[in-house]
Motif scaffolding. Structure first.
Motif, PDB file in Angstrom:
ATOM      1  N   VAL A   1       3.287  15.305 -14.461  1.00 51.71           N
ATOM      2  CA  VAL A   1       2.333  16.411 -14.561  1.00 51.71           C
ATOM      3  C   VAL A   1       3.098  17.712 -14.339  1.00 51.71           C
ATOM      4  CG1 VAL A   1       0.250  17.437 -13.584  1.00 51.71           C
ATOM      5  CG2 VAL A   1       0.452  14.956 -13.767  1.00 51.71           C
ATOM      6  N   ASP A   2       2.901  18.677 -15.252  1.00 47.18           N
ATOM      7  CA  ASP A   2       3.668  19.920 -15.185  1.00 47.18           C
ATOM      8  C   ASP A   2       3.022  20.976 -14.289  1.00 47.18           C
ATOM      9  OD1 ASP A   2       5.634  18.966 -16.866  1.00 47.18           O
ATOM     10  OD2 ASP A   2       4.549  19.595 -18.677  1.00 47.18           O
ATOM     11  N   ASP A   3       1.716  21.104 -14.306  1.00 51.66           N
ATOM     12  CA  ASP A   3       1.023  22.159 -13.569  1.00 51.66           C
ATOM     13  C   ASP A   3       0.995  21.828 -12.074  1.00 51.66           C
ATOM     14  OD1 ASP A   3      -0.414  24.448 -13.105  1.00 51.66           O
ATOM     15  OD2 ASP A   3      -2.358  23.477 -13.461  1.00 51.66           O
ATOM     16  N   LEU A   4       1.455  22.776 -11.248  1.00 52.33           N
ATOM     17  CA  LEU A   4       1.529  22.554  -9.800  1.00 52.33           C
ATOM     18  C   LEU A   4       0.147  22.352  -9.182  1.00 52.33           C
ATOM     19  CD1 LEU A   4       3.224  22.442  -7.228  1.00 52.33           C
ATOM     20  CD2 LEU A   4       2.933  24.904  -7.039  1.00 52.33           C
ATOM     21  N   ALA A   5      -0.828  23.136  -9.585  1.00 54.25           N
ATOM     22  CA  ALA A   5      -2.180  23.008  -9.028  1.00 54.25           C
ATOM     23  C   ALA A   5      -2.773  21.644  -9.370  1.00 54.25           C
ATOM     24  CB  ALA A   5      -3.077  24.124  -9.561  1.00 54.25           C
ATOM     25  N   LEU A   6      -2.531  21.172 -10.582  1.00 59.41           N
ATOM     26  CA  LEU A   6      -3.033  19.855 -10.976  1.00 59.41           C
ATOM     27  C   LEU A   6      -2.330  18.746 -10.199  1.00 59.41           C
ATOM     28  CD1 LEU A   6      -4.933  18.285 -12.776  1.00 59.41           C
ATOM     29  CD2 LEU A   6      -3.164  18.315 -14.564  1.00 59.41           C
TER      30      LEU A   6
ATOM     31  N   ILE B   1       0.845  -1.202   0.000  1.00 55.84           N
ATOM     32  CA  ILE B   1       0.000   0.000   0.000  1.00 55.84           C
ATOM     33  C   ILE B   1       0.881   1.253   0.000  1.00 55.84           C
ATOM     34  CG2 ILE B   1      -1.634   1.350   1.371  1.00 55.84           C
ATOM     35  CD1 ILE B   1      -2.760  -1.365   2.373  1.00 55.84           C
ATOM     36  N   VAL B   2       1.839   1.297   0.906  1.00 52.76           N
ATOM     37  CA  VAL B   2       2.712   2.474   1.009  1.00 52.76           C
ATOM     38  C   VAL B   2       3.577   2.603  -0.230  1.00 52.76           C
ATOM     39  CG1 VAL B   2       4.639   3.466   2.306  1.00 52.76           C
ATOM     40  CG2 VAL B   2       2.694   2.490   3.517  1.00 52.76           C
ATOM     41  N   GLY B   3       4.120   1.486  -0.707  1.00 48.36           N
ATOM     42  CA  GLY B   3       4.994   1.533  -1.885  1.00 48.36           C
ATOM     43  C   GLY B   3       4.260   1.992  -3.137  1.00 48.36           C
ATOM     44  N   LEU B   4       3.102   1.420  -3.388  1.00 48.89           N
ATOM     45  CA  LEU B   4       2.350   1.819  -4.580  1.00 48.89           C
ATOM     46  C   LEU B   4       1.845   3.264  -4.489  1.00 48.89           C
ATOM     47  CD1 LEU B   4       0.356  -1.454  -5.300  1.00 48.89           C
ATOM     48  CD2 LEU B   4       2.315  -0.526  -6.547  1.00 48.89           C
ATOM     49  N   THR B   5       1.491   3.684  -3.284  1.00 47.37           N
ATOM     50  CA  THR B   5       1.097   5.085  -3.119  1.00 47.37           C
ATOM     51  C   THR B   5       2.279   6.006  -3.380  1.00 47.37           C
ATOM     52  OG1 THR B   5      -0.530   4.409  -1.465  1.00 47.37           O
ATOM     53  CG2 THR B   5       0.053   6.735  -1.527  1.00 47.37           C
ATOM     54  N   GLY B   6       3.436   5.632  -2.892  1.00 49.63           N
ATOM     55  CA  GLY B   6       4.640   6.427  -3.149  1.00 49.63           C
ATOM     56  C   GLY B   6       4.979   6.494  -4.629  1.00 49.63           C
TER      57      GLY B   6
ATOM     58  N   LEU C   1      -4.340  16.121  -7.867  1.00 46.86           N
ATOM     59  CA  LEU C   1      -4.233  14.673  -8.102  1.00 46.86           C
ATOM     60  C   LEU C   1      -3.742  13.927  -6.864  1.00 46.86           C
ATOM     61  CD1 LEU C   1      -2.894  14.544 -11.762  1.00 46.86           C
ATOM     62  CD2 LEU C   1      -5.158  13.912 -10.932  1.00 46.86           C
ATOM     63  N   VAL C   2      -2.788  14.498  -6.145  1.00 47.16           N
ATOM     64  CA  VAL C   2      -2.288  13.841  -4.929  1.00 47.16           C
ATOM     65  C   VAL C   2      -3.380  13.801  -3.864  1.00 47.16           C
ATOM     66  CG1 VAL C   2      -0.649  14.044  -3.027  1.00 47.16           C
ATOM     67  CG2 VAL C   2       0.137  14.323  -5.375  1.00 47.16           C
ATOM     68  N   VAL C   3      -4.106  14.887  -3.680  1.00 45.06           N
ATOM     69  CA  VAL C   3      -5.207  14.899  -2.704  1.00 45.06           C
ATOM     70  C   VAL C   3      -6.279  13.901  -3.109  1.00 45.06           C
ATOM     71  CG1 VAL C   3      -7.086  16.318  -1.781  1.00 45.06           C
ATOM     72  CG2 VAL C   3      -4.772  17.234  -1.898  1.00 45.06           C
TER      73      VAL C   3
ATOM     74  N   SER D   1       5.137   9.480  -9.600  1.00 42.76           N
ATOM     75  CA  SER D   1       4.794   9.559 -11.025  1.00 42.76           C
ATOM     76  C   SER D   1       3.935  10.794 -11.316  1.00 42.76           C
ATOM     77  CB  SER D   1       4.096   8.284 -11.486  1.00 42.76           C
ATOM     78  OG  SER D   1       2.863   8.148 -10.827  1.00 42.76           O
ATOM     79  N   ILE D   2       3.041  11.148 -10.391  1.00 45.86           N
ATOM     80  CA  ILE D   2       2.246  12.368 -10.576  1.00 45.86           C
ATOM     81  C   ILE D   2       3.167  13.588 -10.620  1.00 45.86           C
ATOM     82  CG2 ILE D   2       0.606  13.931  -9.437  1.00 45.86           C
ATOM     83  CD1 ILE D   2      -0.912  11.431  -8.497  1.00 45.86           C
TER      84      ILE D   2
END
Length: 107
Positions: free
Chosen positions: A78-83, A63-68, A87-89, A73-74
């Motif tokens: 992904v270039d845009d900071l807000a995006l 769980i922790v590894g795949l979340t990390g 996505l992380v939230v 990868s996000i």
């Protein structure tokens, strides 16, 4: 006669008090010994309580590894900071449901 009875009662009480003192010392020594053994021996139950306690160590590591991996990868693709933040939230909000679906446990 009453002096003799008082003397015998006093001797009896003194003997009982000596026996009580011996018993108290014995109990105190036993309690100290148990406390030392309790301190030296590891705890039997090392399982934590809570939501993650329902899963094995390997499942928790996955769980922790795949979340990390998903977070890295996000942040790398992904270039845009807000995006990125959105996505992380979103990932963290959806993670419990994904774990339940993937591991097949509801309670």
């Amino acid at each position: 006669m009453s002096k003799e009875r008082a003397r015998r009662r006093e001797a009896r009480e003194a003997q009982l008090e000596r026996e009580r003192a011996v018993r108290r010392r014995r109990v105190a020594r036993r309690e100290r010994r148990r406390a030392v053994v309790r301190r030296l021996l590891p705890r039997r139950s090392r399982r934590s309580s809570g939501r993650l306690a329902r899963h094995t160590r390997g499942e928790r590591a996955a769980i922790v590894g795949l979340t990390g991996v998903a977070v890295v990868s996000i942040w790398s693709f992904v270039d845009d900071l807000a995006l990125r933040v959105v996505l992380v939230v979103l990932l963290l909000l959806v993670l419990p449901a994904a774990v339940v679906i993937a591991l097949g446990r509801r309670s």
